[in-house]
Design a protein around this motif. Sequence first.
Motif, PDB file in Angstrom:
ATOM      1  N   THR A 186       1.729   6.703   7.280  1.00 36.95           N
ATOM      2  CA  THR A 186       1.553   6.023   5.987  1.00 36.95           C
ATOM      3  C   THR A 186       1.159   7.105   4.985  1.00 36.95           C
ATOM      4  O   THR A 186       0.339   7.961   5.313  1.00 36.95           O
ATOM      5  CB  THR A 186       0.420   4.974   6.068  1.00 36.95           C
ATOM      6  OG1 THR A 186       0.727   4.055   7.123  1.00 36.95           O
ATOM      7  CG2 THR A 186       0.251   4.218   4.763  1.00 36.95           C
ATOM      8  N   TRP A 216       0.765  -1.159   4.772  1.00 35.55           N
ATOM      9  CA  TRP A 216       1.104  -1.470   3.388  1.00 35.55           C
ATOM     10  C   TRP A 216      -0.148  -1.976   2.692  1.00 35.55           C
ATOM     11  O   TRP A 216      -1.077  -2.451   3.329  1.00 35.55           O
ATOM     12  CB  TRP A 216       2.262  -2.463   3.304  1.00 35.55           C
ATOM     13  CG  TRP A 216       1.964  -3.855   3.776  1.00 35.55           C
ATOM     14  CD1 TRP A 216       1.636  -4.929   3.010  1.00 35.55           C
ATOM     15  CD2 TRP A 216       1.979  -4.324   5.146  1.00 35.55           C
ATOM     16  NE1 TRP A 216       1.444  -6.042   3.809  1.00 35.55           N
ATOM     17  CE2 TRP A 216       1.651  -5.695   5.116  1.00 35.55           C
ATOM     18  CE3 TRP A 216       2.228  -3.726   6.382  1.00 35.55           C
ATOM     19  CZ2 TRP A 216       1.556  -6.477   6.284  1.00 35.55           C
ATOM     20  CZ3 TRP A 216       2.134  -4.498   7.529  1.00 35.55           C
ATOM     21  CH2 TRP A 216       1.810  -5.853   7.480  1.00 35.55           C
ATOM     22  N   GLN A 217      -0.143  -1.837   1.358  1.00 39.30           N
ATOM     23  CA  GLN A 217      -1.324  -2.179   0.573  1.00 39.30           C
ATOM     24  C   GLN A 217      -1.000  -3.367  -0.303  1.00 39.30           C
ATOM     25  O   GLN A 217       0.013  -3.348  -1.014  1.00 39.30           O
ATOM     26  CB  GLN A 217      -1.691  -0.976  -0.300  1.00 39.30           C
ATOM     27  CG  GLN A 217      -3.108  -0.966  -0.777  1.00 39.30           C
ATOM     28  CD  GLN A 217      -3.447   0.340  -1.495  1.00 39.30           C
ATOM     29  OE1 GLN A 217      -2.564   1.021  -2.011  1.00 39.30           O
ATOM     30  NE2 GLN A 217      -4.715   0.666  -1.541  1.00 39.30           N
ATOM     31  N   GLY A 218      -1.835  -4.394  -0.257  1.00 37.43           N
ATOM     32  CA  GLY A 218      -1.601  -5.577  -1.098  1.00 37.43           C
ATOM     33  C   GLY A 218      -2.101  -5.330  -2.510  1.00 37.43           C
ATOM     34  O   GLY A 218      -2.780  -4.335  -2.773  1.00 37.43           O
ATOM     35  N   TRP A 278      -5.535  -2.525   2.796  1.00 37.60           N
ATOM     36  CA  TRP A 278      -4.434  -2.068   3.645  1.00 37.60           C
ATOM     37  C   TRP A 278      -4.202  -3.072   4.766  1.00 37.60           C
ATOM     38  O   TRP A 278      -5.144  -3.695   5.252  1.00 37.60           O
ATOM     39  CB  TRP A 278      -4.768  -0.712   4.275  1.00 37.60           C
ATOM     40  CG  TRP A 278      -4.714   0.407   3.275  1.00 37.60           C
ATOM     41  CD1 TRP A 278      -5.786   0.968   2.624  1.00 37.60           C
ATOM     42  CD2 TRP A 278      -3.553   1.078   2.793  1.00 37.60           C
ATOM     43  NE1 TRP A 278      -5.356   1.946   1.771  1.00 37.60           N
ATOM     44  CE2 TRP A 278      -3.978   2.041   1.859  1.00 37.60           C
ATOM     45  CE3 TRP A 278      -2.188   0.960   3.055  1.00 37.60           C
ATOM     46  CZ2 TRP A 278      -3.104   2.882   1.190  1.00 37.60           C
ATOM     47  CZ3 TRP A 278      -1.309   1.800   2.390  1.00 37.60           C
ATOM     48  CH2 TRP A 278      -1.757   2.750   1.471  1.00 37.60           C
ATOM     49  N   TYR A 296       8.942  -4.312   6.507  1.00 36.98           N
ATOM     50  CA  TYR A 296       9.204  -3.610   5.239  1.00 36.98           C
ATOM     51  C   TYR A 296       9.977  -4.492   4.260  1.00 36.98           C
ATOM     52  O   TYR A 296      10.682  -5.417   4.661  1.00 36.98           O
ATOM     53  CB  TYR A 296       9.970  -2.301   5.495  1.00 36.98           C
ATOM     54  CG  TYR A 296      11.276  -2.450   6.244  1.00 36.98           C
ATOM     55  CD1 TYR A 296      11.318  -2.376   7.625  1.00 36.98           C
ATOM     56  CD2 TYR A 296      12.481  -2.660   5.558  1.00 36.98           C
ATOM     57  CE1 TYR A 296      12.511  -2.503   8.315  1.00 36.98           C
ATOM     58  CE2 TYR A 296      13.684  -2.772   6.239  1.00 36.98           C
ATOM     59  CZ  TYR A 296      13.697  -2.701   7.618  1.00 36.98           C
ATOM     60  OH  TYR A 296      14.884  -2.829   8.302  1.00 36.98           O
ATOM     61  N   THR A 354       6.946   0.710   1.069  1.00 32.43           N
ATOM     62  CA  THR A 354       6.523  -0.336   2.014  1.00 32.43           C
ATOM     63  C   THR A 354       5.563  -1.354   1.391  1.00 32.43           C
ATOM     64  O   THR A 354       5.489  -2.496   1.848  1.00 32.43           O
ATOM     65  CB  THR A 354       5.925   0.324   3.272  1.00 32.43           C
ATOM     66  OG1 THR A 354       6.863   1.320   3.705  1.00 32.43           O
ATOM     67  CG2 THR A 354       5.713  -0.660   4.405  1.00 32.43           C
ATOM     68  N   SER A 355       4.844  -0.977   0.325  1.00 37.20           N
ATOM     69  CA  SER A 355       3.895  -1.922  -0.284  1.00 37.20           C
ATOM     70  C   SER A 355       4.518  -2.779  -1.391  1.00 37.20           C
ATOM     71  O   SER A 355       3.825  -3.598  -2.000  1.00 37.20           O
ATOM     72  CB  SER A 355       2.706  -1.148  -0.870  1.00 37.20           C
ATOM     73  OG  SER A 355       2.024  -0.468   0.153  1.00 37.20           O
ATOM     74  N   TYR A 400       1.399 -12.365   0.625  1.00 35.13           N
ATOM     75  CA  TYR A 400       0.254 -11.469   0.895  1.00 35.13           C
ATOM     76  C   TYR A 400      -1.071 -12.209   0.834  1.00 35.13           C
ATOM     77  O   TYR A 400      -2.076 -11.767   1.390  1.00 35.13           O
ATOM     78  CB  TYR A 400       0.265 -10.259  -0.067  1.00 35.13           C
ATOM     79  CG  TYR A 400      -0.383 -10.519  -1.397  1.00 35.13           C
ATOM     80  CD1 TYR A 400       0.359 -10.981  -2.471  1.00 35.13           C
ATOM     81  CD2 TYR A 400      -1.745 -10.315  -1.578  1.00 35.13           C
ATOM     82  CE1 TYR A 400      -0.241 -11.243  -3.683  1.00 35.13           C
ATOM     83  CE2 TYR A 400      -2.352 -10.566  -2.787  1.00 35.13           C
ATOM     84  CZ  TYR A 400      -1.601 -11.036  -3.840  1.00 35.13           C
ATOM     85  OH  TYR A 400      -2.195 -11.290  -5.033  1.00 35.13           O
TER      86      TYR A 400
END
Length: 576
Positions: free
Chosen positions: A126, A193-195, A200, A247, A259-260, A289
């Motif tokens: 990441t 991935w980060q919302g 994370w 993804y 990816t986020s 999310y």
Amino acid sequence: MRFSISLVLLFSLCLGHGIVELEASHCIYDQLQISLNVSSNSTDQPYRTGYHFQPHKNWINDPNGVMIHNGIYHLFYQYNPKGVVWGNIVWAHSTSEDLINWVSHEPAISPSQKYDEKGCWSGSATILPGDKPAILYTGIDLDNNQVQNLAFPKNLSDPYLIEWEKFPKNPLMAPDSKNGINASAFRDPSTAWQGPDKAWRVVIGSKNDDLGLAILFRSEDFITWSQAKRPLHSGKHTGMWECPDFYPVAVDNVTGLDTSTLGSNVKHVLKVSLDNTKHDYYTIGNYNYRTDKYIPDNGSIEGDRGLKYDYGKFYASKTFFDSARNRRVLWGWINESSSVKDDAKKGWSGLQAIPRTVWLDKSGKQLIQWPVAELEMLRDNEIHLQHKSLDAGSTHEITGITAAQADVDISLEITDINKAEVINLKRHHAQKLCNERNASAKGSLGPFGLKVLASNDSQEFTAVFFRIFIRKASKQPVVLMCSDQSRSSLNNDNDKTTYGTFLNVDPVSEKISLRSLIDHSIVESFGGGGKSCITARVYPKLAVDDKAHLYVFNNGTEAVKVASLKAWSLKDAHIK
Ligand code: DQQ
């Protein structure tokens, strides 16, 4: 030859006894954990490839931690430094500027701590804010528990990121038996991935009885992780989910996404590698999310009957977002189809498929995969064929290229759909149909396609071909795509399973295209512009190097037309 009689004896013992089956379903052949001297002489090595990624010797499996950082592509992969079979697993490391030519480095992550003493298994990279790569990987601890660990590059100013340091507080995630998670089924962290809430998320592959699970963990700082109450997703009767990959894909264009990325024009893909069947299947759906749930679209089938990246040999795959070229790139492991005895003879086992760009098809119902454009720099000696009629039962040789190391792109047209055989498809599974009606079984519209790695007397060949049917129920045409290995080698020790799938192309209004990458012991085929892919491993005895031939053929009773064919020799990639 490079291995001794005693090794042959030890090997024969392995066949019957002394093989330990692990939860990761790799066998340990104790007696073959020994690194051999491997000949580079091409006459001793007819199955070594020219442009697929493979190390000089020993066993490889899953691609790991694939990423681009400061313009350099990184490929880590599961590697046994001590033998031609699975075991002693470390993260080997190679880097590239173009995804085709590679330089290898020392293993980046090897067992050294009590939390990974028994193996450094698969995981992902990441890129954290500040362009800082982080690797999460599965360690097998001294008690054989699977735990998740973190590693960072030791020196961020080293362009090749050769040395990696394990985080002192490892392990960061451990299996929770209260939730029914067995410590031997908790592995392969995805890219995180980060919302929008800045937390994370990462998924870990698992199972609860035969319920496959993508267990979700969250973290504010990438270090302290807590398990979410519910998994991101689960699948009934699918068994262990290995190497989950999650993804986003753009709905209306081919551009890859970080990816986020979230948004109204974004769908999500969840791929899992099914330990039970050794196939990678995916669904397309929506990710919320707020609830951290992924819901596959209606009609997106779960499990081994669902969509597969590849209907042949291709497993434990992983994608990354290539920020330099705004595309998503897919890597997958191609295992051998030969016997362990033959692997020991050649001194190596396993390769990586040519990296593929992957995007959502216009229909929104499936992905498209295509070899990365950089492969084309290896093309040489282009030859063309156009508007050639292939009469019933005819074969036409394609000459002027190196048929054992080539890139072939053909598109075919049928003349009269009314001649297609009507078939009750409910009763037929594509692979079974390809098996029953192989390349030698005459039909009406098909079989037609390519015979590759063929000997001049047709004793050996691998046929990648199509058959067209009309479905009895709907009266609609259907295209079957097959890769028939039954005649691929005079050596009968190999697994010669025939692979097949249906190809989502209308043979009346569209041409049927096929691109095959031929590389000595690999035939990687892309039907319908990348709608269906089939990868085969083959080990010809006669059709080797300049004794290999390439043909287009039509074994149906109706003529078909080669609308166009382009083929190239492919030069060797530099893989050091
Ligand atoms: N291979 C790794 C595991 C993974 C499996 C071990 C998939 O982490 O589940 O080499 O091939």
